[in-house]
Write an enzyme that holds these catalytic residues in place. Sequence first.
Site, PDB file in Angstrom:
ATOM      1  N   ASN A 131       0.834  -0.851   0.147  1.00 23.59           N
ATOM      2  CA  ASN A 131       0.111  -0.308   0.153  1.00 23.59           C
ATOM      3  C   ASN A 131       0.945   1.285   0.090  1.00 23.59           C
ATOM      4  O   ASN A 131       1.791   1.110  -0.346  1.00 23.59           O
ATOM      5  CB  ASN A 131      -0.994   0.137   1.148  1.00 23.59           C
ATOM      6  CG  ASN A 131      -0.207   0.131   2.767  1.00 23.59           C
ATOM      7  OD1 ASN A 131       0.109   0.854   2.912  1.00 23.59           O
ATOM      8  ND2 ASN A 131      -0.268  -1.552   3.350  1.00 23.59           N
ATOM      9  N   ASP A 162      -4.538  -5.963   4.973  1.00 22.52           N
ATOM     10  CA  ASP A 162      -4.705  -6.792   5.359  1.00 22.52           C
ATOM     11  C   ASP A 162      -5.140  -8.282   5.201  1.00 22.52           C
ATOM     12  O   ASP A 162      -5.336  -9.277   5.945  1.00 22.52           O
ATOM     13  CB  ASP A 162      -7.316  -6.017   5.054  1.00 22.52           C
ATOM     14  CG  ASP A 162      -7.332  -5.046   6.047  1.00 22.52           C
ATOM     15  OD1 ASP A 162      -5.832  -4.716   7.553  1.00 22.52           O
ATOM     16  OD2 ASP A 162      -7.502  -4.174   5.259  1.00 22.52           O
ATOM     17  N   LYS A 173       8.178 -17.441 -10.445  1.00 21.59           N
ATOM     18  CA  LYS A 173       7.393 -16.556 -10.870  1.00 21.59           C
ATOM     19  C   LYS A 173       6.417 -16.985 -11.647  1.00 21.59           C
ATOM     20  O   LYS A 173       5.991 -18.055 -12.368  1.00 21.59           O
ATOM     21  CB  LYS A 173       8.414 -15.358 -11.949  1.00 21.59           C
ATOM     22  CG  LYS A 173       7.688 -14.160 -12.645  1.00 21.59           C
ATOM     23  CD  LYS A 173       8.791 -13.824 -12.980  1.00 21.59           C
ATOM     24  CE  LYS A 173       7.143 -12.417 -14.314  1.00 21.59           C
ATOM     25  NZ  LYS A 173       7.954 -12.528 -15.282  1.00 21.59           N
ATOM     26  N   PRO A 214      -2.913 -12.087  10.970  1.00 21.75           N
ATOM     27  CA  PRO A 214      -3.231 -11.488  11.714  1.00 21.75           C
ATOM     28  C   PRO A 214      -3.044  -9.674  12.025  1.00 21.75           C
ATOM     29  O   PRO A 214      -2.796  -9.127  11.711  1.00 21.75           O
ATOM     30  CB  PRO A 214      -2.475 -11.898  12.489  1.00 21.75           C
ATOM     31  CG  PRO A 214      -1.053 -11.807  11.399  1.00 21.75           C
ATOM     32  CD  PRO A 214      -1.791 -12.008  10.705  1.00 21.75           C
ATOM     33  N   ASP A 215      -4.270  -9.316  13.093  1.00 16.25           N
ATOM     34  CA  ASP A 215      -4.512  -8.034  13.118  1.00 16.25           C
ATOM     35  C   ASP A 215      -3.198  -7.187  14.369  1.00 16.25           C
ATOM     36  O   ASP A 215      -3.557  -8.134  15.926  1.00 16.25           O
ATOM     37  CB  ASP A 215      -5.499  -7.526  14.037  1.00 16.25           C
ATOM     38  CG  ASP A 215      -5.958  -6.549  13.426  1.00 16.25           C
ATOM     39  OD1 ASP A 215      -5.369  -5.392  14.488  1.00 16.25           O
ATOM     40  OD2 ASP A 215      -7.335  -5.917  13.619  1.00 16.25           O
ATOM     41  N   ILE A 216      -2.641  -7.078  13.940  1.00 14.52           N
ATOM     42  CA  ILE A 216      -1.234  -6.432  15.481  1.00 14.52           C
ATOM     43  C   ILE A 216      -1.770  -5.891  16.471  1.00 14.52           C
ATOM     44  O   ILE A 216      -1.780  -5.936  17.511  1.00 14.52           O
ATOM     45  CB  ILE A 216      -0.063  -6.451  14.814  1.00 14.52           C
ATOM     46  CG1 ILE A 216       0.560  -6.932  13.314  1.00 14.52           C
ATOM     47  CG2 ILE A 216       1.002  -5.533  15.605  1.00 14.52           C
ATOM     48  CD1 ILE A 216       1.146  -6.465  12.807  1.00 14.52           C
ATOM     49  N   PHE A 227      -4.486   3.688  14.844  1.00 13.68           N
ATOM     50  CA  PHE A 227      -4.451   4.351  14.338  1.00 13.68           C
ATOM     51  C   PHE A 227      -5.815   4.307  13.176  1.00 13.68           C
ATOM     52  O   PHE A 227      -5.818   2.960  13.261  1.00 13.68           O
ATOM     53  CB  PHE A 227      -3.688   4.276  13.089  1.00 13.68           C
ATOM     54  CG  PHE A 227      -2.552   5.729  13.580  1.00 13.68           C
ATOM     55  CD1 PHE A 227      -1.535   6.245  14.854  1.00 13.68           C
ATOM     56  CD2 PHE A 227      -2.305   7.182  12.771  1.00 13.68           C
ATOM     57  CE1 PHE A 227      -1.174   6.454  14.946  1.00 13.68           C
ATOM     58  CE2 PHE A 227      -1.208   7.787  13.379  1.00 13.68           C
ATOM     59  CZ  PHE A 227      -0.503   7.673  14.619  1.00 13.68           C
ATOM     60  N   LYS A 287     -14.223   1.426  15.735  1.00  8.16           N
ATOM     61  CA  LYS A 287     -12.735   0.349  15.736  1.00  8.16           C
ATOM     62  C   LYS A 287     -12.402   0.074  17.306  1.00  8.16           C
ATOM     63  O   LYS A 287     -11.514  -0.348  17.284  1.00  8.16           O
ATOM     64  CB  LYS A 287     -11.428   1.321  14.642  1.00  8.16           C
ATOM     65  CG  LYS A 287     -11.120   0.385  13.193  1.00  8.16           C
ATOM     66  CD  LYS A 287     -10.160   0.848  12.365  1.00  8.16           C
ATOM     67  CE  LYS A 287     -11.001   1.146  10.966  1.00  8.16           C
ATOM     68  NZ  LYS A 287      -9.904   1.211   9.695  1.00  8.16           N
ATOM     69  N   LYS A 338     -10.792  -2.807  18.443  1.00 10.17           N
ATOM     70  CA  LYS A 338     -10.008  -3.859  18.758  1.00 10.17           C
ATOM     71  C   LYS A 338      -9.368  -3.858  20.039  1.00 10.17           C
ATOM     72  O   LYS A 338      -8.565  -4.206  20.667  1.00 10.17           O
ATOM     73  CB  LYS A 338      -8.375  -3.133  17.355  1.00 10.17           C
ATOM     74  CG  LYS A 338      -9.466  -2.366  16.329  1.00 10.17           C
ATOM     75  CD  LYS A 338      -8.014  -3.310  15.431  1.00 10.17           C
ATOM     76  CE  LYS A 338      -8.349  -2.564  14.199  1.00 10.17           C
ATOM     77  NZ  LYS A 338      -7.205  -3.205  13.066  1.00 10.17           N
TER      78      LYS A 338
HETATM   79  N1  CTP Z   1      -3.765  -3.014  12.179  1.00  9.16           N
HETATM   80  C1  CTP Z   1      -2.659  -4.212  12.420  1.00  9.16           C
HETATM   81  N2  CTP Z   1      -2.774  -4.743  11.618  1.00  9.16           N
HETATM   82  C2  CTP Z   1      -3.971  -5.170  10.637  1.00  9.16           C
HETATM   83  C3  CTP Z   1      -5.155  -4.521  10.721  1.00  9.16           C
HETATM   84  C4  CTP Z   1      -4.449  -3.327  10.700  1.00  9.16           C
HETATM   85  O1  CTP Z   1      -2.365  -4.004  13.313  1.00  9.16           O
HETATM   86  N3  CTP Z   1      -3.420  -6.536  10.077  1.00  9.16           N
HETATM   87  C5  CTP Z   1      -3.539  -1.641  12.551  1.00  9.16           C
HETATM   88  C6  CTP Z   1      -2.951  -0.633  11.929  1.00  9.16           C
HETATM   89  O2  CTP Z   1      -2.198  -0.416  12.615  1.00  9.16           O
HETATM   90  C7  CTP Z   1      -3.841   0.844  12.578  1.00  9.16           C
HETATM   91  C8  CTP Z   1      -5.010   0.269  13.193  1.00  9.16           C
HETATM   92  O3  CTP Z   1      -4.774  -1.463  13.223  1.00  9.16           O
HETATM   93  O4  CTP Z   1      -3.396   0.886  14.537  1.00  9.16           O
HETATM   94  C9  CTP Z   1      -6.276   0.581  11.784  1.00  9.16           C
HETATM   95  O5  CTP Z   1      -6.482   0.036  10.416  1.00  9.16           O
HETATM   96  P1  CTP Z   1      -6.882   0.278   9.361  1.00  9.16           P
HETATM   97  O6  CTP Z   1      -5.946  -0.158   8.243  1.00  9.16           O
HETATM   98  O7  CTP Z   1      -7.618   1.786   9.761  1.00  9.16           O
HETATM   99  O8  CTP Z   1      -8.275  -0.483  10.013  1.00  9.16           O
HETATM  100  P2  CTP Z   1      -8.519  -1.978   9.102  1.00  9.16           P
HETATM  101  O9  CTP Z   1      -8.300  -2.974  10.890  1.00  9.16           O
HETATM  102  O10 CTP Z   1      -7.317  -2.546   8.380  1.00  9.16           O
HETATM  103  O11 CTP Z   1      -9.886  -2.045   9.019  1.00  9.16           O
HETATM  104  P3  CTP Z   1     -10.288  -1.614   7.566  1.00  9.16           P
HETATM  105  O12 CTP Z   1      -9.323  -1.906   6.600  1.00  9.16           O
HETATM  106  O13 CTP Z   1     -11.468  -2.337   7.754  1.00  9.16           O
HETATM  107  O14 CTP Z   1     -10.316   0.489   7.849  1.00  9.16           O
END
Ligand code: CTP
Length: 401
Positions: free
Chosen positions: A208, A276, A286, A303-305, A323, A337, A341
Amino acid sequence: MLEGRRILLIIGGGIAAYKSLELIRRLKERGASVRAILTRGGAQFITPLAVGSLTGEKVSSELFSLTDEAEMGHIELSRAADLLVVAPATAHLMARMAAGLADDLATTVLLATDKPVLVAPAMNVRMWSHAATQRNLARLAADGIAVVGPNEGPMACNEFGPGRMAEPAEILAAIEASFGAGPLAGRRALVTAGPTREPIDPVRYIANRSSGRQGYAIAEALARLGADTTLVSGPAEIAPPAAVRCVKVETAGEMLAACEAALPVEVAVCAAAVADWRARAQANQKIKKSKAGLPALELVENPDILATLSRPGPRRPRLVVGFAAETEDVIAHASAKRAAKGCDWIVANDVSPGTGIMGGEENAVHLITPAGAESWERAPKSAVAARLAARIAETLAGGAS
Ligand code: CTP
């Protein structure tokens, strides 16, 4: 906060020398005593009279001056200091320090000292990015010398980029941190920053537009306040801030592992734009174009950190800050959010294309805490970082979040 500390300030020959006058004033205000060495170059920009009036001490310049040596010799100058600060440190002065030269009073004192040294580089952007300067910088870091700045911005030579000397307040904070005097001294902090890269095959990946700037600035601001800071960064094109432990990772999985390895911390700030999803399987070779049709890309969730760090338990940081990158209904989505979270605060920003925030220099954020939402005016990312770090320090000191 610097009561009784003795600073030897070496002022090199750059236009930023005028900022060193302000630095002296601020150091004195905080109770430090300051002696100054003005290099021959430095004296082209500011006068010994101005420096001496502010320090209240004799200003030294010459190595082979009988009167200077009789009053306070070059060895005594460094002995009588707790910290040596070089501001501004020109490219030439840094090169002489890296080479261990002693061809004037400043470099002789720097070679003769066994005290900690902090340098604040200031130079034209191309001089800063030149391989020779970067080599010298690495040499100085390897020699145990701390560096503050330089900052990025418009310069006296009508150019833009890294090379501007750090502001007096930033140098002051680095000085305070080097004495362990900052409000976050003794506390540990973790910051995630940058994008992650999720490989599809050996040459392609999902990523991204995150530059990592905001997260890097937060790590730097926390370290300036004295926090022992670990920055876990995805691939970003910016240099890691001084005084921060930087762990470089590529994928979300690696980022999570590096964060868990950095625990325990008292505050975690998740500023990374973590991908995500990742490809379920990563091809070893390749992927070739095929007449049979397009390759199917099957995604699985990463995983969501932030959510993982926020989970209740003995290793949960006292304060977890996330954030939220949103493009509509920013405050409502970000508040949702925060709840989803389980973190304490959310810093929400509008990353719609028109705002120029993602990858840009400035940020306009809303801070969402259990007490509600506050909107902060648009400001450089470094200023947003400094404000957030100050708020974190205040909260940890107060015991509440
Ligand atoms: N984050 C994380 N791990 C992930 C996804 C997000 O730690 N796999 C954290 C980001 O560092 C940020 C927060 O979650 O602090 C929100 O990230 P954001 O991209 O705004 O939200 P998402 O959880 O990805 O939700 P969406 O894309 O549906 O808005």
